[in-house]
Design a protein around this motif. Structure first.
Motif, PDB file in Angstrom:
ATOM      1  N   PRO A   1      91.603  95.878 -25.490  1.00 51.09           N
ATOM      2  CA  PRO A   1      92.600  95.040 -24.795  1.00 51.09           C
ATOM      3  C   PRO A   1      93.499  94.222 -25.721  1.00 51.09           C
ATOM      4  O   PRO A   1      94.469  93.621 -25.262  1.00 51.09           O
ATOM      5  CB  PRO A   1      91.760  94.100 -23.918  1.00 51.09           C
TER       6      PRO A   1
ATOM      7  N   TYR B   1      95.626  97.861 -26.598  1.00 53.02           N
ATOM      8  CA  TYR B   1      95.639  99.003 -25.676  1.00 53.02           C
ATOM      9  C   TYR B   1      95.531 100.332 -26.408  1.00 53.02           C
ATOM     10  O   TYR B   1      95.851 101.387 -25.866  1.00 53.02           O
ATOM     11  CB  TYR B   1      96.843  98.950 -24.713  1.00 53.02           C
TER      12      TYR B   1
ATOM     13  N   THR C   1      86.702  91.575 -23.534  1.00 53.36           N
ATOM     14  CA  THR C   1      87.398  91.995 -22.315  1.00 53.36           C
ATOM     15  C   THR C   1      88.423  90.944 -21.886  1.00 53.36           C
ATOM     16  O   THR C   1      88.376  89.800 -22.336  1.00 53.36           O
ATOM     17  CB  THR C   1      86.416  92.188 -21.143  1.00 53.36           C
ATOM     18  N   MET C   2      89.314  91.345 -20.980  1.00 52.45           N
ATOM     19  CA  MET C   2      90.247  90.416 -20.347  1.00 52.45           C
ATOM     20  C   MET C   2      89.545  89.824 -19.129  1.00 52.45           C
ATOM     21  O   MET C   2      89.009  90.557 -18.295  1.00 52.45           O
ATOM     22  CB  MET C   2      91.524  91.132 -19.912  1.00 52.45           C
TER      23      MET C   2
ATOM     24  N   GLN D   1      91.618  94.997 -15.556  1.00 53.63           N
ATOM     25  CA  GLN D   1      92.722  94.227 -14.966  1.00 53.63           C
ATOM     26  C   GLN D   1      93.284  95.020 -13.784  1.00 53.63           C
ATOM     27  O   GLN D   1      93.209  96.250 -13.765  1.00 53.63           O
ATOM     28  CB  GLN D   1      93.823  93.991 -16.004  1.00 53.63           C
TER      29      GLN D   1
ATOM     30  N   THR E   1      97.608  87.910 -20.194  1.00 56.33           N
ATOM     31  CA  THR E   1      98.445  88.684 -19.268  1.00 56.33           C
ATOM     32  C   THR E   1      98.415  87.954 -17.936  1.00 56.33           C
ATOM     33  O   THR E   1      97.593  87.050 -17.734  1.00 56.33           O
ATOM     34  CB  THR E   1      97.926  90.113 -19.052  1.00 56.33           C
TER      35      THR E   1
ATOM     36  N   GLN F   1      94.862 102.638 -17.758  1.00 58.08           N
ATOM     37  CA  GLN F   1      93.951 101.941 -18.689  1.00 58.08           C
ATOM     38  C   GLN F   1      92.756 101.356 -17.931  1.00 58.08           C
ATOM     39  O   GLN F   1      92.850 101.068 -16.737  1.00 58.08           O
ATOM     40  CB  GLN F   1      94.702 100.873 -19.488  1.00 58.08           C
TER      41      GLN F   1
ATOM     42  N   TYR G   1      91.999  86.958 -23.013  1.00 55.50           N
ATOM     43  CA  TYR G   1      91.041  87.760 -23.781  1.00 55.50           C
ATOM     44  C   TYR G   1      89.805  86.927 -24.075  1.00 55.50           C
ATOM     45  O   TYR G   1      89.902  85.791 -24.541  1.00 55.50           O
ATOM     46  CB  TYR G   1      91.683  88.231 -25.090  1.00 55.50           C
TER      47      TYR G   1
ATOM     48  N   GLU H   1     100.870  94.092 -19.811  1.00 57.00           N
ATOM     49  CA  GLU H   1     100.096  94.855 -20.804  1.00 57.00           C
ATOM     50  C   GLU H   1     101.032  95.496 -21.827  1.00 57.00           C
ATOM     51  O   GLU H   1     100.716  95.566 -23.018  1.00 57.00           O
ATOM     52  CB  GLU H   1      99.299  95.959 -20.108  1.00 57.00           C
TER      53      GLU H   1
ATOM     54  N   THR I   1      90.763  98.434 -18.586  1.00 56.90           N
ATOM     55  CA  THR I   1      90.280  97.113 -19.016  1.00 56.90           C
ATOM     56  C   THR I   1      89.718  96.295 -17.852  1.00 56.90           C
ATOM     57  O   THR I   1      89.180  95.209 -18.070  1.00 56.90           O
ATOM     58  CB  THR I   1      91.431  96.258 -19.617  1.00 56.90           C
TER      59      THR I   1
ATOM     60  N   CYS J   1     100.900  95.420 -25.903  1.00 54.90           N
ATOM     61  CA  CYS J   1     100.849  96.686 -26.640  1.00 54.90           C
ATOM     62  C   CYS J   1     102.002  96.777 -27.639  1.00 54.90           C
ATOM     63  O   CYS J   1     101.799  97.127 -28.808  1.00 54.90           O
ATOM     64  CB  CYS J   1     100.891  97.844 -25.636  1.00 54.90           C
TER      65      CYS J   1
END
Lengths: 420, 108
Positions: free
Chosen positions: A302, A305, A385-386, A324, A357, A320, A379, A334, A322, A338
């Motif tokens: 994350p 990405y 992880t987010m 989210q 985010t 993705q 994060y 995101e 993650t 990235c």
């Protein structure tokens, strides 16, 4: 103008200082820009292409590949179903990305990606191969097959475009006193409030245009996935007697000609049937082997990405994994993380260690009112992880006309921040 | 030819406001522009939203998602853009190239 000159000077000075660190810089210093190929021009792909150039300038070339010349936004597309919006209102081509930011656009269907020495390759169906230092995959979603389901007869309308038009036409042709049945896939799926919003808007349309009609919502989930307060109120009060909601419904099969769906809770026949199948990451992501066993989504870091399974390849947006939510707004969010991480990598630097985010969206509940849902994600270094910042998460207290107005202001800026 | 040094502090954080407030704070809808506001104005407003309990407001929710130093970085970033208001909308991807926080402090 002299400001730009000074910046260029500082840029070059910075580059010289870092010269010994990374061979990428040696190449860039010798006037060859780094290159990124972006596959998929939805909210995620268009945003990453734009921001790589907005922030990276001529240090990076960006090629955007999509099968279509324009993207049709899922956001606001439920307003096409009740006739208040046209697809043209939510269709965005890639001209501005080219003219304002120098993003190259290639129309084509991507067959696969590969590794070519230090570079990555993207092969198109016409046999053309594109090469880049990094690839960003943003293909959106694919659907699970369902026995008997023919999407040309039973639209999902969960990828906006011809599918939206088909469903709109079927609803418009529905007889008064008819039944609209829709199915909601198990989470995670694209746009958590989206199916409930659709149920409300169709109910609102039928109430006004097709007296005596019914809406039946068959949800694979154990309860309403998003904005439970808003949608419980809408289902049990605003649309009482018109709309029935059933949780825990799994689909066995569909009869696309009879417009009926067989489920674990029995057979449901409809005048208009809208089946939204379960989702998984886009075909390209799956074919590239970026999905771990037992998962439906790409495993990514994350912070950048970047795929945990294939270095130099990034996956953003709905594909993705993650955790989210999958939506256009957060896909845009995101994409910026990235883009920043890719530009830092080209300069031999690590990604921002604490990216944030956010998700924000408005859902029409009637033809004149809307609700909203929002959350900020941070994060978490401990888990990698987010995570939702708890106090930031919430839904509107009630649907209002003001929210309905705000919805268009939000969408205008989101569309412009992504495609213009 | 250019290689980016460390990006300006706050740029990535601030870009997360752009979905609603426009690229580089240049809102195209009825939502407030952030470009043209001073750092202090933005920061004080964000703090007020962070610390008042008005949960039926989308920005009050958003402000609660960030700590004070993050809110300061965001405010500082948009505050710095006020001096180059309008220039980014016609960008060829050039204006932001190699721009640093240090650069912002020395603006003419």
């Amino acid at each position: 103008m002299n400001m730009i000159s000074r910046r260029r000077f500082l840029t070059l000075a910075g580059a010289s200082a870092a010269l010994a660190v990374n061979s990428t810089i040696l190449r860039a210093q010798s006037a060859t820009p780094a290159s990124v190929i972006v596959v998929g021009g939805g909210f995620a792909g268009a945003t990453v292409a734009k921001y790589l150039r907005l922030w990276g300038g001529n240090s990076v070339t960006v090629t955007l590949v999509d099968t279509n010349l324009a993207h049709v936004s899922c956001i606001l597309s439920n307003l096409v179903l009740n006739g208040s919006y046209k697809l043209a209102n939510i269709t965005f081509d890639y001209t501005a990305l080219g003219q304002k930011y120098g993003v190259k656009f290639v129309q084509g269907r991507v067959e696969g990606i590969g590794v070519a020495g230090n570079r990555r390759s993207v092969t198109l169906a016409n046999g053309q191969t594109l090469y880049g230092d990094r690839i960003v995959l943003a293909p959106g979603i694919d659907f699970d097959p369902i026995p008997g389901l023919d999407p040309n007869k039973i639209p999902h309308a969960w990828v906006a475009g011809p599918q939206t038009t088909l469903l709109q036409q079927q609803i418009a042709a529905m007889p008064a006193g008819g039944t609209f049945v829709m199915t909601i896939p198990p989470a995670p799926y694209r746009c958590p409030p989206g199916p409930y919003e659709r149920a409300c808007l169709v109910a609102d349309y039928l109430k006004r245009n097709k007296p005596g009609s019914k809406v039946v919502v068959l949800d694979a989930n154990p309860s309403i996935v998003a904005e439970p307060h808003t949608f419980t109120t809408a289902f049990t009060q605003t649309y009482a007697g018109l709309l029935s909601y059933r949780p825990g419904v799994s689909i066995v099969s569909v009869d696309s000609n009879a417009r009926s769906v067989q489920t674990n809770q029995g057979l449901f026949a409809a005048n208009v049937l809208n089946v939204i199948p379960p989702h998984r990451a886009g075909r390209i992501v799956a074919n590239a082997g970026l999905i771990p066993p037992g998962s439906r989504w790409a495993s990514v870091n994350p912070l950048s990405y970047e795929s945990t399974l294939m270095p130099g390849v990034h996956v953003i947006g709905d594909s993705q994994g993650t955790g989210q939510p999958k939506s256009g707004h957060i896909a845009n969010a995101e994409a910026k993380v990235c883009a920043d991480a890719i530009l830092r990598a080209f300069a031999g630097e690590q990604p921002d260690p604490a990216p944030m985010t956010n998700s924000a969206c408005y859902s029409p509940i009637t033809a004149t009112t809307a609700s909203w849902l929002t959350a900020v994600f941070a994060y978490d270094a401990g888990s990698g992880t987010m995570k939702v910042v708890p106090d930031s998460f919430g839904e509107a207290a009630t649907p209002t006309k003001d929210n309905f107005e705000d919805m268009f202001d939000w969408a205008r800026n989101l569309f412009a921040d992504t495609f213009a | 030819m250019a290689v980016l040094a460390q990006p300006p502090a706050g740029r990535l954080l601030a870009s997360q406001c752009a979905q609603c407030h426009g690229t580089n704070g240049q809102s195209v809808g009825g939502i407030d522009k952030l470009a043209g506001e001073s750092t202090q104005e933005i920061y004080q407003e964000l703090l007020e939203m962070k610390y008042t309990n008005k949960t039926n407001d989308i920005m009050h929710r958003q402000a609660k998602g960030y700590n004070e130093s993050q809110l300061w970085l965001i405010s500082q970033y948009y505050g710095s853009l006020s001096n180059v208001r309008g220039s980014t909308s016609t960008s060829q991807g050039q204006e932001s190239t190699g721009k640093t926080a240090d650069d912002d402090d020395k603006k003419d």
